[in-house]
Design a protein around this motif. Structure first.
Motif, short mmCIF file in Angstrom:
data_model
loop_
_atom_site.label_atom_id
_atom_site.label_comp_id
_atom_site.label_asym_id
_atom_site.label_seq_id
_atom_site.Cartn_x
_atom_site.Cartn_y
_atom_site.Cartn_z
N ALA A 28 0.84 -1.20 0.00
CA ALA A 28 0.00 0.00 0.00
C ALA A 28 0.87 1.25 0.00
O ALA A 28 0.59 2.23 -0.67
CB ALA A 28 -0.91 0.01 1.22
N ALA A 29 1.95 1.19 0.77
CA ALA A 29 2.80 2.37 0.90
C ALA A 29 3.63 2.60 -0.36
O ALA A 29 3.75 3.72 -0.85
CB ALA A 29 3.70 2.22 2.12
N GLY A 57 4.44 2.92 -3.95
CA GLY A 57 3.63 3.11 -5.16
C GLY A 57 4.24 4.16 -6.06
O GLY A 57 5.45 4.41 -6.02
N LEU A 58 3.38 4.80 -6.83
CA LEU A 58 3.86 5.83 -7.75
C LEU A 58 4.58 6.93 -6.98
O LEU A 58 5.49 7.57 -7.49
CB LEU A 58 2.67 6.43 -8.50
N GLY A 59 4.14 7.15 -5.73
CA GLY A 59 4.76 8.17 -4.91
C GLY A 59 6.25 7.93 -4.69
O GLY A 59 7.03 8.88 -4.57
N ASN A 60 6.66 6.67 -4.64
CA ASN A 60 8.06 6.37 -4.38
C ASN A 60 8.93 6.58 -5.61
O ASN A 60 10.07 7.01 -5.51
CB ASN A 60 8.23 4.91 -3.95
N ILE A 74 -7.94 10.15 -4.65
CA ILE A 74 -6.57 9.72 -4.97
C ILE A 74 -6.62 8.74 -6.14
O ILE A 74 -5.87 8.88 -7.11
CB ILE A 74 -5.87 9.06 -3.76
N TYR A 76 -4.58 8.78 -9.56
CA TYR A 76 -3.57 7.72 -9.53
C TYR A 76 -3.67 6.86 -10.79
O TYR A 76 -2.67 6.49 -11.38
CB TYR A 76 -3.84 6.86 -8.29
N PHE A 109 2.11 11.18 1.89
CA PHE A 109 1.56 10.47 0.74
C PHE A 109 2.23 9.11 0.59
O PHE A 109 1.57 8.10 0.38
CB PHE A 109 1.76 11.30 -0.53
N THR A 110 3.54 9.08 0.73
CA THR A 110 4.26 7.83 0.47
C THR A 110 3.92 6.76 1.51
O THR A 110 3.89 5.58 1.19
CB THR A 110 5.78 8.08 0.37
N SER A 146 1.05 6.50 2.85
CA SER A 146 -0.41 6.31 2.73
C SER A 146 -1.15 6.70 4.00
O SER A 146 -2.18 6.12 4.34
CB SER A 146 -0.76 4.85 2.41
N MET A 194 -5.80 8.81 5.36
CA MET A 194 -7.11 8.60 4.73
C MET A 194 -7.77 7.30 5.18
O MET A 194 -8.77 6.90 4.60
CB MET A 194 -7.04 8.70 3.20
N SER A 211 -0.88 -0.42 -4.41
CA SER A 211 -1.40 0.76 -3.71
C SER A 211 -2.87 0.98 -4.02
O SER A 211 -3.67 1.33 -3.15
CB SER A 211 -0.64 2.03 -4.10
N LEU A 255 -6.23 1.40 -1.74
CA LEU A 255 -7.07 2.60 -1.79
C LEU A 255 -8.54 2.21 -1.96
O LEU A 255 -9.41 2.68 -1.23
CB LEU A 255 -6.65 3.49 -2.96
N1 PHE Z 1 1.55 5.58 -0.81
C1 PHE Z 1 1.13 5.47 -2.16
C2 PHE Z 1 2.28 5.90 -3.06
O1 PHE Z 1 3.30 6.29 -2.61
C3 PHE Z 1 -0.07 6.32 -2.45
C4 PHE Z 1 -1.21 6.12 -1.52
C5 PHE Z 1 -1.67 7.15 -0.75
C6 PHE Z 1 -1.78 4.86 -1.41
C7 PHE Z 1 -2.69 6.97 0.13
C8 PHE Z 1 -2.80 4.64 -0.51
C9 PHE Z 1 -3.25 5.70 0.25
O2 PHE Z 1 2.16 5.85 -4.26
#
Ligand code: PHE
Length: 457
Positions: free
Chosen positions: A22-23, A25-28, A106, A110, A231-232, A234, A237, A325, A329
């Motif tokens: 979950a953590a 993802g695209l954010g990384n 998101i 996303y 965000f990274t 998660s 939310m 991720s 979500l």
């Molecule tokens: N953490 C995920 C990412 O880095 C994005 C995300 C945010 C997923 C909130 C779930 C909830 O891409």
């Protein structure tokens, strides 16, 4: 699951892999490399590490605590926790409903980025990237965005896969996907780092990310580091709360959270050690921007040995990271409807389609609505719908959620109940975490919030 026992992951490892999924993802990959590049590397890294340890990690644990005590979807878990703690005037379920809304928002942007990653992977796989000259890559990007059709197609495919996995029960869907995709993801990352070390300038990349002699730090950089940390991980939310609800009593949540943090950070750093060596080897003067992964990197692959294969592996990796991720979500609104008696399948389809409907705004932001700035009258003169949703979630919704969850755990729940739920043996470790939840998180988050309000960078 309505009526039946609330689902649980089968083991500690399963929990860690799903939470890391979950953590990570695209954010990384897309997000981290872009903001690290933009903010000058090492100084940003330092602020980012501090934000992860002092804000995101304590907040992450607060969400797990609420999930463990409440044992239901976020709105209902918050309700249960409120009942158990004697309640207060405000109905805590609103934070859970906010989380449901945030998850849908998101997802809506996303899937647009994840869809593009899939499209690039497919192009690299079927056509190779032999012809991907810098101009060809630019026109690929432009063609992808010229009309809404490719975005809607690939985004639809991505959310379709997400719906199918989410519709399976928690063990077969969430858990199995995490168990399979996370190890594959790490294997691909190491392979790509090795590739980047062979073909790129690893020394320059390491210096960029870690050389303390060239630290650039500003309040803007610190704010951005905090937003990225939220965000990274998660956090903010309810997604982590839900995973906490699915986590068995025997799992030590503090240890699990630290593992998730380590994996999340590792993926970001490894992504940096893939992208920056290649950037520095080919063109150190690349201007930072969100196109780093979609325009700069593919352009650079063309000149490298096995560049075509590397492009396939890289975009596959990005798509996998995005899928683990996005199922986490979608799981939030789905669990909420399940609590209200819906079947998992129906809930997944309805919520997935709702997110898809919302994604039209983000897809249009690159073509039909390219010059449409809905909040221009309020000073957001260059933000498209896509940007407004992305920034709104990062700067406002996630921080408010994180703040609310930290305040609930730090100030509203009895200390003894929190202590039992988190189950940390050491008094010192508990005390440090509790202090962070009560003071550091609320203060730091308020600072992000004020920054977003006054429009700082
Ligand atoms: N953490 C995920 C990412 O880095 C994005 C995300 C945010 C997923 C909130 C779930 C909830 O891409």
């Amino acid at each position: 699951m309505s009526g039946g026992a609330f689902p649980q992951f089968t083991s500690r490892l399963a929990f860690i892999l799903v939470a890391a999924g979950a953590a990570v993802g695209l954010g990384n990959v897309w997000g981290f490399t872009y903001v690290a590049h933009k903010n000058g590397g090492a100084g940003f890294m330092l602020a980012y590490l501090a934000a992860l340890l002092l804000i995101a990690l304590p907040a992450f644990l607060s969400e797990l605590v609420i999930g463990r005590i409440g044992r239901a979807s976020p709105p209902r878990a918050l309700h249960n926790v409120q009942q158990a703690s004697g309640g207060s005037a405000l109905d805590w379920r609103i934070y859970g409903w906010g989380g449901v809304g945030a998850a849908l928002l998101i997802l809506s942007f996303y899937m647009v980025i994840a869809g593009e990653a899939m499209a690039y992977g497919w192009t690299a796989l079927t056509g190779g990237i032999k012809g991907w000259t810098p101009d060809a890559v630019k026109s690929l990007d432009q063609a992808y965005k010229a009309t809404p059709v490719p975005g809607l197609f690939w985004g639809g495919l991505f959310i379709g896969v997400t719906i199918v996995i989410c519709a399976l029960d928690v063990r077969r869907g969430l858990e199995r996907t995490g168990k399979i995709l996370m190890p594959v993801l790490f294997a691909m990352l190491f392979l790509m780092v090795f590739y980047a070390a062979q073909t790129g300038d690893m020394v320059a990349a390491l210096a960029f990310l870690f050389d303390p002699s060239d630290l650039k730090l500003s309040s803007g950089i610190m704010m951005e580091a905090m937003g990225q940390a939220f965000f990274t991980m998660s956090v903010g939310m309810g997604g982590i709360m839900l995973l906490g609800a699915y986590m068995g009593e025997e799992v030590n949540m503090a240890q699990a959270a630290i593992w998730v943090l380590i994996m999340d950070l590792a993926v970001a750093v490894l992504a940096g050690l893939i992208i920056f060596p290649i950037v520095y080897a080919v063109d150190a003067a690349v201007t930072p921007g969100p196109g780093l992964v979609f325009i700069t990197l593919p352009t650079l692959f063309v000149d490298l040995p096995f560049g075509g294969l590397a492009a396939v592996v890289f975009f596959l990796l990005l798509s996998f990271a995005a899928i683990t991720s996005s199922i986490a979500l979608l799981a939030v609104p789905v669990a909420w409807l399940e609590d209200r008696g819906w079947s998992r399948l129906r809930a997944s389809m309805v919520m997935g389609l709702l997110a898809y409907g919302l994604s039209v705004g983000s897809v249009f932001s690159f073509n039909v609505w390219k010059d449409f700035y809905p909040l221009a009258a309020f000073g957001f003169t260059s933000e498209t719908v896509f940007e407004l949703i992305r920034e709104g979630v990062n700067n406002i919704i996630l921080p408010i959620g994180g703040l609310a969850f930290a305040v609930i755990v730090g100030w509203k729940l009895p200390r003894g109940q929190v202590r039992t739920a988190i189950d940390v043996r050491s008094d010192t470790v508990f005390g440090l975490w509790y202090f962070a939840v009560r003071f550091i998180v609320p203060l730091a988050v308020s600072a992000i919030f004020v920054n977003a309000l006054v429009g700082g960078d």
